[in-house]
Design a protein around this motif. Structure first.
Motif, PDB file in Angstrom:
ATOM      1  N   SER A   5     -10.318   5.527  -4.288  1.00 43.08           N
ATOM      2  CA  SER A   5     -10.424   5.876  -5.699  1.00 43.08           C
ATOM      3  C   SER A   5     -10.897   4.833  -6.576  1.00 43.08           C
ATOM      4  N   ARG A   6     -10.611   3.427  -5.975  1.00 45.33           N
ATOM      5  CA  ARG A   6     -11.097   2.159  -6.674  1.00 45.33           C
ATOM      6  C   ARG A   6     -12.473   1.916  -6.123  1.00 45.33           C
ATOM      7  N   LYS A  34       0.769  -1.121  -0.085  1.00 41.12           N
ATOM      8  CA  LYS A  34      -0.004   0.069  -0.084  1.00 41.12           C
ATOM      9  C   LYS A  34       0.932   1.193   0.074  1.00 41.12           C
ATOM     10  N   PRO A  35       0.491   2.407  -0.760  1.00 43.18           N
ATOM     11  CA  PRO A  35      -0.710   2.360  -1.406  1.00 43.18           C
ATOM     12  C   PRO A  35      -0.755   2.537  -2.787  1.00 43.18           C
ATOM     13  N   HIS A  36       0.132   1.388  -3.195  1.00 45.67           N
ATOM     14  CA  HIS A  36      -0.012   1.239  -4.768  1.00 45.67           C
ATOM     15  C   HIS A  36      -1.377   0.397  -5.072  1.00 45.67           C
ATOM     16  N   SER A  37      -1.943   1.010  -6.164  1.00 47.12           N
ATOM     17  CA  SER A  37      -3.052   0.527  -6.717  1.00 47.12           C
ATOM     18  C   SER A  37      -3.352  -1.079  -6.887  1.00 47.12           C
ATOM     19  N   MET A  67      -6.265   5.711  -1.871  1.00 40.31           N
ATOM     20  CA  MET A  67      -6.160   4.937  -3.023  1.00 40.31           C
ATOM     21  C   MET A  67      -7.474   3.851  -3.106  1.00 40.31           C
ATOM     22  N   ALA A  68      -7.605   3.382  -1.991  1.00 39.73           N
ATOM     23  CA  ALA A  68      -8.854   2.380  -1.834  1.00 39.73           C
ATOM     24  C   ALA A  68     -10.049   2.931  -2.313  1.00 39.73           C
ATOM     25  N   ASN A  76      -3.331   5.650   2.175  1.00 37.60           N
ATOM     26  CA  ASN A  76      -3.868   4.180   1.971  1.00 37.60           C
ATOM     27  C   ASN A  76      -5.255   4.049   1.299  1.00 37.60           C
ATOM     28  N   PHE A  97      -4.401  -3.265  -4.109  1.00 37.03           N
ATOM     29  CA  PHE A  97      -5.798  -3.377  -4.042  1.00 37.03           C
ATOM     30  C   PHE A  97      -6.545  -4.172  -5.020  1.00 37.03           C
ATOM     31  N   GLU A  98      -6.164  -4.001  -6.300  1.00 37.30           N
ATOM     32  CA  GLU A  98      -6.642  -4.929  -7.322  1.00 37.30           C
ATOM     33  C   GLU A  98      -6.280  -6.385  -7.225  1.00 37.30           C
TER      34      GLU A  98
END
Length: 210
Positions: free
Chosen positions: A176-177, A141-144, A173-174, A170, A147-148
């Motif tokens: 944003s998804r 985290k926080p890389h997308s 980013m979550a 974090n 989460f993907e």
């Protein structure tokens, strides 16, 4: 959309993570400040969270900074004293959710070996339905991407995931998804959010010690 799974971060949500506090107690604030100004220990830890070997990474850093070698090695030998204590209210909420049959996941930046050790000290880490540990996933985290990866594994729509973390980046980013998010600043606020979402009741909180 109804929440189908609740996701907990671990550091500073279920277990306090305060390396600076431990160093201040052991070597004094002045020495700790001097070390942290010279050595980026959090960047070292980030490598571990990405999957680098726990002991070897710390030893290599210690060798690179001989003036702080003993103190840097404490990151390995005293690690459990830095990752302590557990946050009882959060553990109670984890168990209250599971008692209601609500799936509960962990999503944490954590090293492979350090997480295995933490499991021996904190048995509640074994109680999640699914555990997403960055060191095992090769992404933090926080890389997308992380989460993907969670979405692809659990097959739950992002809007049906509720995620608690203490780090705004974090959560951003979550969100944003499409995830539902909660900025953790203590068990009471998290408990109130779980009630507001209809996941727990006032009676559940009372039984959990709130």
């Amino acid at each position: 959309m109804t929440i189908e799974a609740v996701i907990f971060d671990i550091g500073n949500v279920l277990i306090e993570w305060q390396p600076e506090r431990h160093y201040d107690a052991v070597i004094g604030e002045a020495r700790r400040r001097a070390m942290f100004e010279t050595v980026d220990l959090h960047a070292m830890n980030d490598l571990v969270d990405q999957g680098a070997n726990f002991r070897e990474t710390i030893a290599a850093t210690a060798d690179h900074y001989p003036e702080f070698k003993d103190e840097i090695l404490m990151w390995y030998f005293d690690w459990i004293k830095m990752a302590a204590p557990a946050i009882p209210g959060s553990v109670a909420l984890l168990r209250a959710l599971r008692a209601k049959g609500i799936p509960v996941f962990a999503l944490t930046n954590f090293g492979i070996e350090s997480f295995e050790f933490a499991e021996t000290q904190y048995p509640f880490l074994m109680e999640f339905d699914r555990r997403y540990v960055s060191g095992r996933m090769g992404c933090v985290k926080p890389h997308s991407l992380i989460f993907e990866m969670v979405e692809a594994d659990c097959h739950i729509a992002p809007k049906a995931l509720l995620f608690a973390d203490d780090r705004p980046e974090n959560l951003d980013m979550a969100a944003s998804r499409g995830w539902q998010t909660h900025l953790f600043d203590g068990p009471k606020g998290w408990a109130d959010r779980l009630v507001s979402e209809g996941l727990l009741t006032a009676e559940d909180l009372k039984a959990a010690g709130f």
